[in-house]
Scaffold this active site. Structure first.
Site, PDB file in Angstrom:
ATOM      1  N   ASP A 188       0.845  -1.170   0.000  1.00 42.47           N
ATOM      2  CA  ASP A 188       0.000   0.000   0.000  1.00 42.47           C
ATOM      3  C   ASP A 188       0.891   1.233   0.000  1.00 42.47           C
ATOM      4  O   ASP A 188       1.860   1.301   0.763  1.00 42.47           O
ATOM      5  CB  ASP A 188      -0.863   0.010   1.270  1.00 42.47           C
ATOM      6  CG  ASP A 188      -2.327   0.127   0.966  1.00 42.47           C
ATOM      7  OD1 ASP A 188      -2.722   1.203   0.485  1.00 42.47           O
ATOM      8  OD2 ASP A 188      -3.067  -0.834   1.220  1.00 42.47           O
ATOM      9  N   ASP A 215      -3.256   4.337  -2.291  1.00 48.63           N
ATOM     10  CA  ASP A 215      -4.380   4.801  -1.484  1.00 48.63           C
ATOM     11  C   ASP A 215      -4.905   6.152  -1.981  1.00 48.63           C
ATOM     12  O   ASP A 215      -4.125   7.091  -2.159  1.00 48.63           O
ATOM     13  CB  ASP A 215      -3.877   4.943  -0.033  1.00 48.63           C
ATOM     14  CG  ASP A 215      -5.002   5.127   0.952  1.00 48.63           C
ATOM     15  OD1 ASP A 215      -5.891   4.265   1.027  1.00 48.63           O
ATOM     16  OD2 ASP A 215      -4.998   6.165   1.666  1.00 48.63           O
ATOM     17  N   GLU A 254      -6.395   3.495  -6.066  1.00 46.11           N
ATOM     18  CA  GLU A 254      -7.731   3.587  -5.457  1.00 46.11           C
ATOM     19  C   GLU A 254      -8.292   4.950  -5.854  1.00 46.11           C
ATOM     20  O   GLU A 254      -7.756   5.984  -5.453  1.00 46.11           O
ATOM     21  CB  GLU A 254      -7.633   3.467  -3.936  1.00 46.11           C
ATOM     22  CG  GLU A 254      -9.018   3.405  -3.305  1.00 46.11           C
ATOM     23  CD  GLU A 254      -9.028   3.721  -1.809  1.00 46.11           C
ATOM     24  OE1 GLU A 254      -9.917   3.226  -1.110  1.00 46.11           O
ATOM     25  OE2 GLU A 254      -8.151   4.483  -1.341  1.00 46.11           O
TER      26      GLU A 254
HETATM   27  C1  NOJ Z   1      -8.623   4.174   1.865  1.00 46.14           C
HETATM   28  C2  NOJ Z   1      -8.226   3.013   2.716  1.00 46.14           C
HETATM   29  O1  NOJ Z   1      -8.570   1.820   2.068  1.00 46.14           O
HETATM   30  C3  NOJ Z   1      -8.928   3.205   4.042  1.00 46.14           C
HETATM   31  O2  NOJ Z   1      -8.852   2.060   4.851  1.00 46.14           O
HETATM   32  C4  NOJ Z   1      -8.343   4.411   4.700  1.00 46.14           C
HETATM   33  O3  NOJ Z   1      -9.071   4.707   5.874  1.00 46.14           O
HETATM   34  C5  NOJ Z   1      -8.401   5.642   3.795  1.00 46.14           C
HETATM   35  N1  NOJ Z   1      -8.059   5.361   2.432  1.00 46.14           N
HETATM   36  C6  NOJ Z   1      -7.459   6.703   4.288  1.00 46.14           C
HETATM   37  O4  NOJ Z   1      -6.136   6.334   4.066  1.00 46.14           O
END
Ligand code: NOJ
Length: 541
Positions: free
Chosen positions: A98, A199, A250
């Site tokens: 990540d 992320d 993401e």
């Molecule tokens: C997306 C992540 O998957 C999530 O778990 C997290 O809280 C937020 N981004 C902030 O980093």
């Protein structure tokens, strides 16, 4: 279409803190992941995505990083990480990590410095603004709090955070920040990792001038802002292009048209993306909506960019609970949705435990939950006068803890996850649902996944083939072809709890062989069949 190893991959997401605890502290750890690599390999996986295991005060389960090049104590040490990477590679799998660079923890050295004074060299590593009439600089909401701004007395200014107060956003306009991040990325890639899950990567650029939002509660203004593609192209030029890696962004709030800007093959940004038109926009199962999402993304990306397929992860309730039926049709709905995800165009992802049909959970009170998103929302709404019970009931089905309960390995104490006190309660159904039981049963969900994954590997049409849906307005049947110059497959799914009939002749479907099915099938040559609840069939033509 150009062939690439990452397009052909099946990815397994390891939420390590809930995977396997090797030292009895109640948290899963990297040593635990090493112990189960053979299990992951046995499923047929190519790539492991590891959730953040960097140094962190852990207020958002590792998404609040205080040091990018150190391993969190709960997870292990750098020595264990290095061994994990080696062991993954030994098994001919790959490891992606990540990458959380929209924000850091407020405990990160950069932020500790940044908040000291307005002329600190690290001040501009973050986004600081004076207040407006004694209040926040604008009316924006964050994901986890009523405002994106937090007042800091020391310098009498506000800092910006898209998530929790403890997760200040980095200022990507500052070239020094970008240099630091690129250097850090190179550190991990030079160590030999095989890529990144990035992320909320489309949040890096903010709207210039931070104007008030018309509808502050629609927080899509946090993403896809001017400058984002410059940052990603620079990242590609400075780092990504030098490595043969897998990058998945993401990317919330994105349409296929905008998605293509991130993953277009000519764009030099990312390989693929997670969009959230299903998990964020479709609260409960809606087949017609799902079909239309698939169609738009297929048409938007075909021959130009690459999609991803997933129905749950550590932020979204387990698919069998949210979209299927985790009671009388657990086995059938789990396998039917698995067939869907592994035969649609795009990279399939398996979230740990999905392969044994793990379910969501219900704890008794808010105190038993750990998810900061849920807890903050609960507190805010109750403070605003809403009834605590109704807020609780509304939040339970979507709490991120639904997917975060420990992996159920066997029916021994704590499902074999830990010998200590688990950081989050084990789902009480572990006596029924666990890996040991699944591996002992040739008809289990596990072996169904294994079979699907193996079939996918053997038939490249499932990766590169065209997608042709039929019966597009049918409310319960999802049927489509995957086709290339050598092969033609037909996928027939009843995504409902009702029996539904399907006529091969009427639909001019001339099947040859039934290859995969999740119900016993006696005779297979009938012109018309009754599909049972969540029945899935995959045929060659
Ligand atoms: C997306 C992540 O998957 C999530 O778990 C997290 O809280 C937020 N981004 C902030 O980093």
């Amino acid at each position: 279409m150009q062939q690439d190893w990452w397009k052909e991959a099946v990815v397994y997401q390891v939420y390590w803190r809930s995977f396997l605890d090797s030292d009895g502290d109640g948290y899963g750890d990297l040593e635990g992941v090493i112990k189960k690599l053979d299990y992951i390999k046995y499923l047929g996986i190519d790539v492991i995505w590891l959730n953040p295991c960097y140094e962190s005060p852990d207020i958002d389960n590792g998404y609040d990083i205080s040091s990018y090049q150190e391993i969190m104590d709960k997870a292990g040490t750098m020595e264990v990480f290095n061994r994990l990477l080696e062991e993954v590679h030994k098994r001919d799998m790959k490891l992606i990590m990540d990458l959380v660079v929209n924000h850091t923890s407020d405990q990160h050295y950069w932020f500790q410095e940044s908040r000291k004074s307005t002329d600190n060299p690290y001040r501009d590593y973050y986004i600081w603004k004076p207040g407006r009439n004694g209040r926040e600089p604008n009316n924006w909401r964050s994901y986890f709090t009523p405002s994106t701004w937090e007042y800091d007395e020391k310098t009498n200014e506000y800092y910006f955070h898209s998530f929790a107060v403890e997760q200040p956003d980095l200022n990507w306009e500052n070239p020094a920040v970008r240099r630091e991040i690129y250097q850090m990325m190179r550190y991990w890639l030079d160590k030999g990792i095989d890529g990144f899950r990035m992320d909320v990567i489309n949040l890096l650029a903010k709207i210039p001038g931070f104007p008030d939002a018309e509808k502050p509660e629609d927080i899509s203004y946090l993403g896809n802002n001017p400058g984002i593609h410059d940052y990603l192209q620079e990242m590609h030029e400075e780092v990504l292009k030098d490595y043969d890696i897998f990058t998945v962004g993401e990317i919330p709030f994105v349409t296929p048209e905008d998605g293509l800007l991130y993953v277009g093959e000519d764009r030099k940004e990312l390989n693929t993306l997670f969009h959230f038109e299903v998990l964020d926009d479709m609260k409960s199962w809606d087949l017609l909506q799902f079909k239309s999402i698939q169609k738009r993304w297929y048409e938007g990306l075909w021959k130009r960019g690459w999609n991803s397929q997933f129905l749950n992860n550590h932020d979204h309730t387990r698919l069998v609970t949210r979209f299927g039926n985790d009671k009388e049709y657990r086995q059938q709905s789990a396998t039917c949705f698995a067939t869907l995800i592994h035969t649609l165009p795009g990279i399939p992802y398996v979230f740990q435990g999905e392969e044994i049909g793990m379910t969501g959970v219900r704890f008794n009170s808010i105190d038993e939950y750990n998810d900061i998103a849920m807890i903050n929302e609960y507190k805010e709404r109750v403070a605003n006068g809403e009834d605590s019970n109704s807020v609780f009931e509304e939040l339970v089905p979507f709490s991120r803890d639904n997917s975060r309960t420990p992996m159920q390995w066997n029916d021994e104490k704590n499902a074999g996850f830990t010998s200590g006190q688990p950081w989050i309660q084990v789902n009480p159904n572990y006596h029924e649902i666990n890996v040991k039981k699944a591996l002992d049963d040739p008809d289990s969900i596990f072996y169904y996944y294994q079979n699907l994954i193996e079939m996918r590997k053997r038939h490249s049409v499932m990766t590169y083939g065209e997608y042709h849906p039929i019966l597009e307005d049918h409310p319960t049947i999802y049927a489509y072809y995957r086709v290339d110059e050598n092969e033609k497959w037909f996928i027939l799914l009843n995504l409902s709890e009702e029996d539904t009939s399907f006529s091969f002749t009427e639909n001019k479907v001339f099947v040859k062989q039934l290859v995969i099915h999740n119900y016993p099938v006696k005779q297979d040559s009938a012109n018309s069949i009754r599909l049972r609840p969540y029945e899935a069939r995959v045929y060659t033509i």
